[in-house]
Scaffold this active site. Structure first.
Site, PDB file in Angstrom:
ATOM      1  N   CYS A  79      -8.625   9.989 -15.456  1.00  0.00           N
ATOM      2  CA  CYS A  79      -7.928  10.579 -14.308  1.00  0.00           C
ATOM      3  C   CYS A  79      -7.504   9.549 -13.270  1.00  0.00           C
ATOM      4  O   CYS A  79      -7.121   9.903 -12.172  1.00  0.00           O
ATOM      5  CB  CYS A  79      -8.775  11.670 -13.669  1.00  0.00           C
ATOM      6  SG  CYS A  79     -10.295  11.056 -12.951  1.00  0.00           S
ATOM      7  N   HIS A  97       0.837  -1.200   0.000  1.00  0.00           N
ATOM      8  CA  HIS A  97       0.000   0.000   0.000  1.00  0.00           C
ATOM      9  C   HIS A  97       0.872   1.250   0.000  1.00  0.00           C
ATOM     10  O   HIS A  97       0.677   2.177  -0.787  1.00  0.00           O
ATOM     11  CB  HIS A  97      -0.921  -0.027   1.222  1.00  0.00           C
ATOM     12  CG  HIS A  97      -1.761   1.211   1.384  1.00  0.00           C
ATOM     13  ND1 HIS A  97      -1.352   2.283   2.146  1.00  0.00           N
ATOM     14  CD2 HIS A  97      -2.957   1.545   0.869  1.00  0.00           C
ATOM     15  CE1 HIS A  97      -2.295   3.225   2.099  1.00  0.00           C
ATOM     16  NE2 HIS A  97      -3.276   2.798   1.329  1.00  0.00           N
TER      17      HIS A  97
END
Ligand code: ADP
Ligand code: MG
Ligand code: MG
Length: 864
Positions: free
Chosen positions: A816, A457
């Protein structure tokens, strides 16, 4: 050979560089060199195809039908051409058996040199050459390599024996061992071979050849090669080719030698060729580090004619391939032979320099020059670096996100946010990170974790934001309870200073200077060419004026995603909590009114920074409870706690977020829009695009659009002065894009969420637990969050784009998600009718290059 048999073998004389899938890179290029440099520059031989290797693997290790006979035929041709016979007692032909896959896998596959030597032929070679030392040196190398490669005799044992013998003789260099020493080594190595196999070292060259070919096939499935392929995303199914090539000898004495040469400097790309060579050595010695090689420039003193020929050949090869070359050569008694050439892998600065010089020299046109750059590698040029390489390493971890950072240690995201608000520079240090820590990533200069690797992460979020990160620093012990990090005896506490280098994985407590990245003149030139060639727009994801300014510097044409949620964090969090927890409408209005001027100031600054460039502002997206305190932190039985608890959701990612918030609590969106329009009115030429997240149903957008239009009227913004669009990030929105497009002036594909919802993958869970295994067993070759899953998620995107444009021909289409900065994904978007991508500021230059490559049809990120 009967006509129904497949062709497994090609002579060098009949191959070419177009055949690299079949002959491997090495084989195809050796064949190509044979053609363009002439047969007397390249030792003869033949290539066994990758298809033969695949057939061998598929049959579980059986020799494909017809291969033996075809090898025998090719060998006979080689013997005729060279006038020598394999294993001949008087004047033996010797060959190398070299691996070579479609893409080069340096050092991962096996090669055997000097094959064909036996107890008899070594005497023939000695007599023929009048050089017994050379003959026995070649034989001991062969016995050593064959034992190691074909039967797994320990390389360490072999080196031990050599060291021991040198010690007994009182010498330091291999070259100082005499014939008797070398004979002794052969005997020793044969003993090791017998120990390992229970058999004598084979004296039949056919047996040797057969064993070596199988060993090269087998090396494809060896652990080393498999690991390398995982890391470099090379499919297991390719297989390796095997090249059998007549030996030439760099170890024949002082007029012989071996080396590697690059057609330009391999570090900075300047036009001067670079490389290393060793007199009286075989190729292996140059790379193995056993002896210290000499600089290629000294070749001019050693053998001027050879030097001149080599320089000439490097130029010829570079012209022919249109790219910087990385070659291997051997000089046998003054005669230069080329043994390998390939497009040189190079660091980013060298790639950029080469591209600019190649155009100036007329070697390549601009498009072709840009195609030689590995866009992803440019990352290295866009981050701060340590200005001083001579620092004390405290510990090392995984180089997870490039760039260097330093600051005070903080152990929680909250402290990071607080410190940043006070203008202090901090490094966030955690055992590992989770979604809740993300605000801390924004606030920190860099991230350090003791656990997790390149796909953790921490690594992913840091890379997405362009924050330097070192992860998985196993020697660092982080004791959150004690507020300490320990490395051996060193104990560091919150507030102590630390520096990390996410490009190398280094960690130090030294006060190393940081050097800001400077875009070199050459890089600017290349980027300028890219802008001329590309049709895809490049915007940035930026939430702060600082990020926006950085992105403009890197060439962003606008903001494609301005997230507003961080504007509610830090010291504004209590205000936001008041909004959410308000007891009645009046209290809520008051709380919202307190937030509005702050939002307005944020927007104004960003719009000013962007100076008329388009700015897409996304209305609030995350679930509300993310702005609230943890229920446990509130007094038991209190109404606040009850309210906070009532807002907790079983699956917030699929809960009350995005446009759903706008429907349930319209006052919040209304406040944001009002703040935005009021700010826009103060900035000349402000170019505002309002974006509604997570739309599923066209009616959702219809309602929110009506709200936006009403606020526009109320704030006196004329109709054409802004646009309204939506993120397309749910499968239904892709399928119903034609209906949704009625209410949208633009779509922006939010490919992160589209990947999560399209694949039903929760990103953090998948990347932490499932991804590695999925890659291992061949389900995936990389994270779908890194490169878009084009057949699945990408297909939904294409459907959304197509349906949207069916309703509105001029519907503007952007992307995006993080994929907007990934070269392979950019290629896909370019071919999907997308108008622009938006990515983190640090990836903007990469996106500009990748967009140009997509426009000129260069394969993204593939090395020859
Ligand atoms: P790698 O892919 O690991 O570089 P290679 O097949 O290129 O392996 O061979 C290893 C070394 O042996 C290289 O230095 C190469 O130049 C040398 N070599 C290979 N074939 C021959 C040959 N026929 N004559 C002389 N040297 C050779
Ligand atoms: Mg090689
Ligand atoms: Mg989203």
């Amino acid at each position: 050979m009967t006509s129904d048999q497949r062709v497994w073998v090609h002579d060098f004389a009949t191959g070419s560089r177009e055949m690299r899938d079949l002959l491997g890179g090495k084989g195809a290029n050796v064949a190509e060199m044979t053609r363009i440099l002439g047969a007397d520059r390249v030792p003869g031989g033949f290539t066994i195809t990758t298809e033969a290797c695949v057939a061998y693997m598929e049959s579980g290790g059986a020799t494909p039908a017809g291969l033996d006979a075809q090898v025998a035929d090719a060998l006979a041709r080689l013997e005729a051409q060279s006038g020598r016979t394999l294993g001949d007692a008087d004047d033996p032909l010797l060959v190398s058996v070299r691996s070579g896959a479609r893409e080069s896998m340096p050092g991962m596959l096996d090669t055997v040199l000097n094959l064909g030597l036996t107890d008899r032929s070594v005497e023939g070679l000695a007599a023929r050459t009048g050089n017994p030392r050379f003959a026995w040196d070649s034989y001991r190398r062969f016995v050593q390599m064959y034992g190691n490669v074909v039967h797994g005799v320990s390389g360490e044992r072999i080196e031990q024996e050599i060291r021991a013998l040198k010690a007994r003789r009182g010498v330091t260099e291999d070259t100082e061992l005499d014939v008797d020493d070398l004979r002794e080594l052969v005997t020793t190595f044969k003993g090791l071979y017998r120990e390992a196999t229970g058999e004598d070292f084979p004296q039949d060259p056919q047996v040797q050849l057969d064993g070596a070919i199988r060993a090269v096939f087998d090396s494809w499935t060896g652990e080393r090669a498999v690991t390398y392929r995982r890391l470099n995303r090379i499919p297991d199914s390719w297989g390796t080719a095997v090249n059998v090539q007549q030996m030439v000898f760099g170890n024949k004495g002082e007029t012989s030698g071996s080396g590697v040469a690059f057609s330009r400097d391999e570090v900075d790309g300047s036009p001067e060729p670079s490389g290393d060579f060793l007199p009286n050595a075989q190729g292996e010695d140059v790379v193995s580090g056993v002896r210290t090689p000499r600089d290629i420039r000294e070749l001019a003193d050693w053998q001027p004619a050879v030097h001149e020929q080599l320089m000439d050949i490097l130029r010829t090869l570079e012209r022919h391939y249109g790219d910087m070359q990385d070659t291997e050569f051997t000089v046998e008694e003054g005669h230069l032979y080329m043994l390998q050439t390939r497009n040189a892998k190079r660091p980013a600065q060298a790639a950029v320099r080469f591209a600019v010089d190649a155009v100036a020299e007329g070697l390549l046109d601009r498009g072709a020059a840009i195609a030689t750059i590995d866009a992803a590698s440019l990352d290295a040029l866009l981050h701060p670096t340590f200005g001083n390489l001579d620092y004390t390493v405290l510990a090392r971890g995984v180089a997870a996100s490039p760039g260097a950072a330093k600051g005070e240690i903080v152990f929680t995201a909250k402290e990071a946010v607080a410190a940043a608000a006070e203008g202090r520079e901090v490094v966030l240090v955690r055992p590992f990170t989770e979604a809740d820590d993300v605000a801390g990533f924004h606030a920190a200069r860099g991230i350090l974790t003791s656990e997790g690797g390149k796909a953790s992460h921490a690594a992913l979020v840091a890379r997405g934001m362009g924050r330097p990160a070192v992860t998985g620093a196993g020697d660092v012990e982080i004791d959150l309870a004690a507020g300490e990090m320990r490395v051996g005896d060193v104990v560091l506490r919150a507030g102590d200073r630390i520096a990390i280098n996410g490009t190398t994985g280094g960690i130090t407590t030294d006060d190393v200077p940081l050097v800001e990245p400077e875009i070199s003149a050459e890089f600017l030139t290349v980027l300028g060419w890219c802008d001329e060639l590309r049709t895809l727009g490049v915007r940035t994801n930026a939430d702060t004026p600082q990020d926006a300014a950085k992105a403009i510097e890197f060439g962003a044409e606008g903001i494609g995603l301005c997230r507003t949620e961080h504007m509610f964090l830090g010291d504004r969090q209590p205000l936001m909590a008041d909004v959410i927890l308000a007891a009645d409408d009046e209290a809520r209005t008051r709380a919202i009114d307190a937030l509005r001027p702050l939002q307005e100031a944020d927007f104004e600054e960003i719009l000013r920074t962007m100076a008329g460039r388009p700015v897409t502002v996304r209305l609030l997206d995350p679930p509300l409870h993310e702005f609230l305190p943890h229920p446990h932190d509130l007094p038991e039985g209190s109404p606040e706690r009850a309210r906070v608890e009532s807002l907790q959701e079983a699956n917030p990612m699929l809960g009350t977020r995005g446009v759903r918030l706008g429907i349930l609590m319209p006052a919040l969106y209304e406040m944001q829009v009002r703040a935005l329009f009021t700010a826009a009115a103060k900035v000349d030429g402000a170019n505002v695009e309002v974006m509604v997240p997570l739309v599923d149903y066209e009616r959702e957008l219809e309602l929110v659009r009506a709200l936006i239009e009403r606020v526009a009227q109320e704030t006196g913004v004329p109709d054409g002065a802004y646009t309204v669009g939506t993120m397309i990030e749910l499968p239904r929105a892709c399928f119903l894009a034609d209906a949704i497009a009625h209410y949208a002036d633009f779509f922006s594909f939010g490919t992160n969420d589209l990947t999560q919802t399209g694949l039903g993958f929760s990103r953090d869970d998948i990347e932490a637990r499932i991804l590695a295994r999925y890659i291992d067993v061949g389900i995936l070759d990389r994270s779908p969050f890194e490169t878009i899953d084009s057949p699945g998620v990408g297909q939904m995107l294409r459907m959304g784009a197509w349906l949207g444009r069916k309703t509105k021909r001029d519907l503007k289409l952007g992307v995006c998600g993080e994929h907007g900065g990934d070269p392979d994904s950019i290629d896909f978007f370019h071919h999907s009718g997308i108008d622009y991508v938006s990515c983190s500021p640090f990836r903007v230059p990469i996106a500009r290059v990748a967009a140009a490559q997509a426009a000129i049809g260069a394969p993204a990120g593939v090395w020859a």
